[in-house]
Design an enzyme around this catalytic site. Sequence first.
Site, mmCIF file in Angstrom:
data_model
loop_
_atom_site.group_PDB
_atom_site.id
_atom_site.type_symbol
_atom_site.label_atom_id
_atom_site.label_comp_id
_atom_site.label_asym_id
_atom_site.label_seq_id
_atom_site.Cartn_x
_atom_site.Cartn_y
_atom_site.Cartn_z
ATOM 1 N N ASP A 29 45.346 51.076 31.586
ATOM 2 C CA ASP A 29 45.575 50.397 32.856
ATOM 3 C C ASP A 29 45.935 51.432 33.927
ATOM 4 O OD1 ASP A 29 46.404 47.187 33.621
ATOM 5 O OD2 ASP A 29 47.050 48.779 34.990
ATOM 6 N N ASN A 85 46.161 36.932 31.394
ATOM 7 C CA ASN A 85 46.476 36.030 32.488
ATOM 8 C C ASN A 85 45.241 35.230 32.860
ATOM 9 O OD1 ASN A 85 49.125 37.093 32.700
ATOM 10 N ND2 ASN A 85 48.356 38.801 33.915
ATOM 11 N N GLY A 91 48.585 34.409 37.386
ATOM 12 C CA GLY A 91 48.763 35.783 37.830
ATOM 13 C C GLY A 91 47.568 36.689 37.589
ATOM 14 N N GLN A 92 46.387 36.102 37.346
ATOM 15 C CA GLN A 92 45.197 36.921 37.115
ATOM 16 C C GLN A 92 44.704 37.496 38.443
ATOM 17 O OE1 GLN A 92 41.896 34.812 35.309
ATOM 18 N NE2 GLN A 92 40.732 36.694 34.942
ATOM 19 N N HIS A 98 40.352 40.000 30.353
ATOM 20 C CA HIS A 98 40.943 41.235 29.831
ATOM 21 C C HIS A 98 42.238 40.909 29.124
ATOM 22 C CE1 HIS A 98 42.236 40.620 34.000
ATOM 23 N NE2 HIS A 98 43.405 41.153 33.657
ATOM 24 N N HIS A 100 45.726 42.570 28.100
ATOM 25 C CA HIS A 100 46.678 43.672 28.258
ATOM 26 C C HIS A 100 47.312 43.936 26.895
ATOM 27 C CE1 HIS A 100 47.177 43.282 32.776
ATOM 28 N NE2 HIS A 100 46.729 42.062 32.502
HETATM 29 P P1 5GP Z 1 45.628 40.920 35.817
HETATM 30 O O1 5GP Z 1 46.642 40.933 36.931
HETATM 31 O O2 5GP Z 1 44.294 40.417 36.303
HETATM 32 O O3 5GP Z 1 46.080 40.281 34.569
HETATM 33 O O4 5GP Z 1 45.449 42.442 35.410
HETATM 34 C C1 5GP Z 1 44.582 43.318 36.058
HETATM 35 C C2 5GP Z 1 44.979 44.704 35.639
HETATM 36 O O5 5GP Z 1 43.909 45.574 35.932
HETATM 37 C C3 5GP Z 1 46.209 45.255 36.370
HETATM 38 O O6 5GP Z 1 47.195 45.613 35.407
HETATM 39 C C4 5GP Z 1 45.670 46.465 37.125
HETATM 40 O O7 5GP Z 1 46.593 47.540 37.135
HETATM 41 C C5 5GP Z 1 44.423 46.802 36.356
HETATM 42 N N1 5GP Z 1 43.369 47.399 37.154
HETATM 43 C C6 5GP Z 1 42.853 46.922 38.319
HETATM 44 N N2 5GP Z 1 41.878 47.725 38.773
HETATM 45 C C7 5GP Z 1 41.756 48.728 37.858
HETATM 46 C C8 5GP Z 1 40.898 49.862 37.774
HETATM 47 O O8 5GP Z 1 40.031 50.125 38.620
HETATM 48 N N3 5GP Z 1 41.060 50.676 36.693
HETATM 49 C C9 5GP Z 1 42.003 50.440 35.742
HETATM 50 N N4 5GP Z 1 42.086 51.317 34.716
HETATM 51 N N5 5GP Z 1 42.823 49.366 35.796
HETATM 52 C C10 5GP Z 1 42.703 48.527 36.842
#
Ligand code: 5GP
Length: 112
Positions: A29, A85, A91-92, A98, A100
């Site tokens: 991440d 999420n 919170g997505q 994906h 985490h």
């Molecule tokens: P969400 O909030 O959708 O559950 O998680 C999205 C995750 O993707 C966040 O933890 C954010 O830091 C990560 N993320 C967003 N854009 C990028 C990217 O371009 N590269 C990487 N490695 N992580 C990303």
Amino acid sequence: MDCIFCRIAAGEIPSTKIFEDDQVLAFYDASPQAPVHFLVIPKTHIGSVQEVDAGNSGMIAHIFEVIAGIARQLDLDNGYRVVTNVGDDGGQTVGHLHFHVLAKRKLAWPPG
Ligand code: 5GP
Ligand code: ZN
């Protein structure tokens, strides 16, 4: 293609990869919320858990096999969290499924 994780899966946006096969990609991440924080995604576009159905659920099982394998590889013997999420109220922020994977244990790599 305007999906950032599709672009990462296609190699159009760089990522720090941990594991890759024909179906899935695991990468660190960019904004880690724990000492170990990586993401596992399907290479095909699935929006979220809300789009999981009988046609793609085998992929989800495969993702969990991959997570377990990476956890062994990274010696996460003391445990870890798996979080996904779903939607705005969940919170997505990236609309490509994906998972985490987070752990408190400090690793020598990546640095920082
Ligand atoms: P969400 O909030 O959708 O559950 O998680 C999205 C995750 O993707 C966040 O933890 C954010 O830091 C990560 N993320 C967003 N854009 C990028 C990217 O371009 N590269 C990487 N490695 N992580 C990303
Ligand atoms: Zn996508």
